[in-house]
Design an enzyme around this catalytic site. Sequence first.
Site, PDB file in Angstrom:
ATOM      1  N   ARG A   1      40.543  18.776  35.498  1.00 35.43           N
ATOM      2  CA  ARG A   1      40.242  17.374  35.202  1.00 35.43           C
ATOM      3  C   ARG A   1      38.833  17.311  34.605  1.00 35.43           C
ATOM      4  O   ARG A   1      37.966  18.110  34.964  1.00 35.43           O
ATOM      5  CB  ARG A   1      40.294  16.573  36.504  1.00 35.43           C
ATOM      6  CG  ARG A   1      39.992  15.106  36.349  1.00 35.43           C
ATOM      7  CD  ARG A   1      40.028  14.440  37.711  1.00 35.43           C
ATOM      8  NE  ARG A   1      39.648  13.038  37.610  1.00 35.43           N
ATOM      9  CZ  ARG A   1      39.188  12.329  38.615  1.00 35.43           C
ATOM     10  NH1 ARG A   1      39.053  12.888  39.812  1.00 35.43           N
ATOM     11  NH2 ARG A   1      38.863  11.071  38.448  1.00 35.43           N
ATOM     12  N   HIS A   2      38.615  16.378  33.721  1.00 38.53           N
ATOM     13  CA  HIS A   2      37.305  16.170  33.097  1.00 38.53           C
ATOM     14  C   HIS A   2      36.208  15.984  34.143  1.00 38.53           C
ATOM     15  O   HIS A   2      36.473  15.685  35.308  1.00 38.53           O
ATOM     16  CB  HIS A   2      37.353  14.943  32.184  1.00 38.53           C
ATOM     17  CG  HIS A   2      37.764  13.705  32.901  1.00 38.53           C
ATOM     18  ND1 HIS A   2      36.914  12.989  33.733  1.00 38.53           N
ATOM     19  CD2 HIS A   2      38.958  13.065  32.960  1.00 38.53           C
ATOM     20  CE1 HIS A   2      37.560  11.961  34.247  1.00 38.53           C
ATOM     21  NE2 HIS A   2      38.814  11.987  33.795  1.00 38.53           N
ATOM     22  N   GLY A   3      34.968  16.097  33.694  1.00 43.06           N
ATOM     23  CA  GLY A   3      33.816  15.833  34.555  1.00 43.06           C
ATOM     24  C   GLY A   3      33.687  14.352  34.888  1.00 43.06           C
ATOM     25  O   GLY A   3      34.401  13.498  34.344  1.00 43.06           O
TER      26      GLY A   3
ATOM     27  N   TRP B   1      32.839   5.328  34.739  1.00 44.75           N
ATOM     28  CA  TRP B   1      33.788   4.510  35.494  1.00 44.75           C
ATOM     29  C   TRP B   1      34.236   5.194  36.784  1.00 44.75           C
ATOM     30  O   TRP B   1      34.609   4.508  37.732  1.00 44.75           O
ATOM     31  CB  TRP B   1      34.980   4.118  34.620  1.00 44.75           C
ATOM     32  CG  TRP B   1      34.696   2.930  33.741  1.00 44.75           C
ATOM     33  CD1 TRP B   1      33.471   2.372  33.470  1.00 44.75           C
ATOM     34  CD2 TRP B   1      35.653   2.150  33.034  1.00 44.75           C
ATOM     35  NE1 TRP B   1      33.614   1.300  32.628  1.00 44.75           N
ATOM     36  CE2 TRP B   1      34.944   1.139  32.340  1.00 44.75           C
ATOM     37  CE3 TRP B   1      37.032   2.208  32.905  1.00 44.75           C
ATOM     38  CZ2 TRP B   1      35.577   0.203  31.534  1.00 44.75           C
ATOM     39  CZ3 TRP B   1      37.659   1.280  32.102  1.00 44.75           C
ATOM     40  CH2 TRP B   1      36.942   0.285  31.429  1.00 44.75           C
ATOM     41  N   ASN B   2      34.206   6.539  36.860  1.00 42.66           N
ATOM     42  CA  ASN B   2      34.470   7.194  38.137  1.00 42.66           C
ATOM     43  C   ASN B   2      33.425   6.738  39.150  1.00 42.66           C
ATOM     44  O   ASN B   2      33.746   6.404  40.295  1.00 42.66           O
ATOM     45  CB  ASN B   2      34.401   8.721  38.034  1.00 42.66           C
ATOM     46  CG  ASN B   2      35.494   9.358  37.206  1.00 42.66           C
ATOM     47  OD1 ASN B   2      35.289  10.449  36.671  1.00 42.66           O
ATOM     48  ND2 ASN B   2      36.651   8.723  37.070  1.00 42.66           N
TER      49      ASN B   2
ATOM     50  N   GLY C   1      42.066   5.211  32.735  1.00 42.87           N
ATOM     51  CA  GLY C   1      43.286   5.184  31.943  1.00 42.87           C
ATOM     52  C   GLY C   1      43.038   5.641  30.523  1.00 42.87           C
ATOM     53  O   GLY C   1      42.321   6.606  30.281  1.00 42.87           O
TER      54      GLY C   1
ATOM     55  N   ARG D   1      35.970  12.073  27.383  1.00 34.39           N
ATOM     56  CA  ARG D   1      35.600  12.661  28.668  1.00 34.39           C
ATOM     57  C   ARG D   1      36.259  14.020  28.876  1.00 34.39           C
ATOM     58  O   ARG D   1      35.643  14.938  29.426  1.00 34.39           O
ATOM     59  CB  ARG D   1      35.903  11.704  29.815  1.00 34.39           C
ATOM     60  CG  ARG D   1      37.361  11.287  29.970  1.00 34.39           C
ATOM     61  CD  ARG D   1      37.473  10.129  30.969  1.00 34.39           C
ATOM     62  NE  ARG D   1      38.816   9.708  31.246  1.00 34.39           N
ATOM     63  CZ  ARG D   1      39.452   8.733  30.591  1.00 34.39           C
ATOM     64  NH1 ARG D   1      38.862   8.106  29.590  1.00 34.39           N
ATOM     65  NH2 ARG D   1      40.679   8.376  30.956  1.00 34.39           N
TER      66      ARG D   1
ATOM     67  N   GLU E   1      45.298  10.314  28.874  1.00 39.52           N
ATOM     68  CA  GLU E   1      45.597   9.701  30.172  1.00 39.52           C
ATOM     69  C   GLU E   1      46.604   8.574  29.996  1.00 39.52           C
ATOM     70  O   GLU E   1      46.709   7.966  28.925  1.00 39.52           O
ATOM     71  CB  GLU E   1      44.317   9.170  30.810  1.00 39.52           C
ATOM     72  CG  GLU E   1      44.496   8.460  32.144  1.00 39.52           C
ATOM     73  CD  GLU E   1      45.066   9.312  33.256  1.00 39.52           C
ATOM     74  OE1 GLU E   1      46.258   9.701  33.161  1.00 39.52           O
ATOM     75  OE2 GLU E   1      44.346   9.567  34.239  1.00 39.52           O
TER      76      GLU E   1
END
Length: 184
Positions: free
Chosen positions: A11-13, A17-18, A25, A67, A91
């Site tokens: 998964r991306h770094g 928004w994380n 999305g 991302r 996504e």
Amino acid sequence: MIMKKKLYFTRHGQTFWNVANKICGATDIGLTDRGHEQAEELGRLIKEKLDSGEIVIDEIVASPLSRAYDTAKHIADMTGLPLRTDERLKEQNFGKYEGTPRDGEVFKMDKRNFVQSYDGGESMLRLAQRIYNLLDDLAKDDKIYLLVAHNGIVRCVNSYFYDMTNEEYGNYGIKNCELKEYTF
């Protein structure tokens, strides 16, 4: 001895928004400084594993969303592996839920309705169709791939390799820059 074909996924770094607990999305949200650091750390780890012969990877295939692509680029720069994008790794589009809280109760419930498109988004079944088609395509050659994509995509990838209940599917996820291994 017959070797079974492997597939790797990360998964991306970390994204802005994380950190804000928002659903990314299909919205193109960038990496934080920590996200870039995580990608570089993963690149170093993968290089060590490649150099020691612990793993083999022939090519990186990434989502075109920044991302994931930026994460993949860090890994490619560290390892020298070729990198390409594939639109099918984008996504899932969560429609009306993009930018809303990730832990929203209504969203959690709606995620269990696999044919729902979230008012302009993409259903789980459509997502599964494109990811399963991609995995079927990647299984046909002798290359070993590292996929760099998103949490929604790893749910689908995991369901390709393992049976999951709807609840397990909805709750499944991995950490930013966590490396997963699958066997075809």
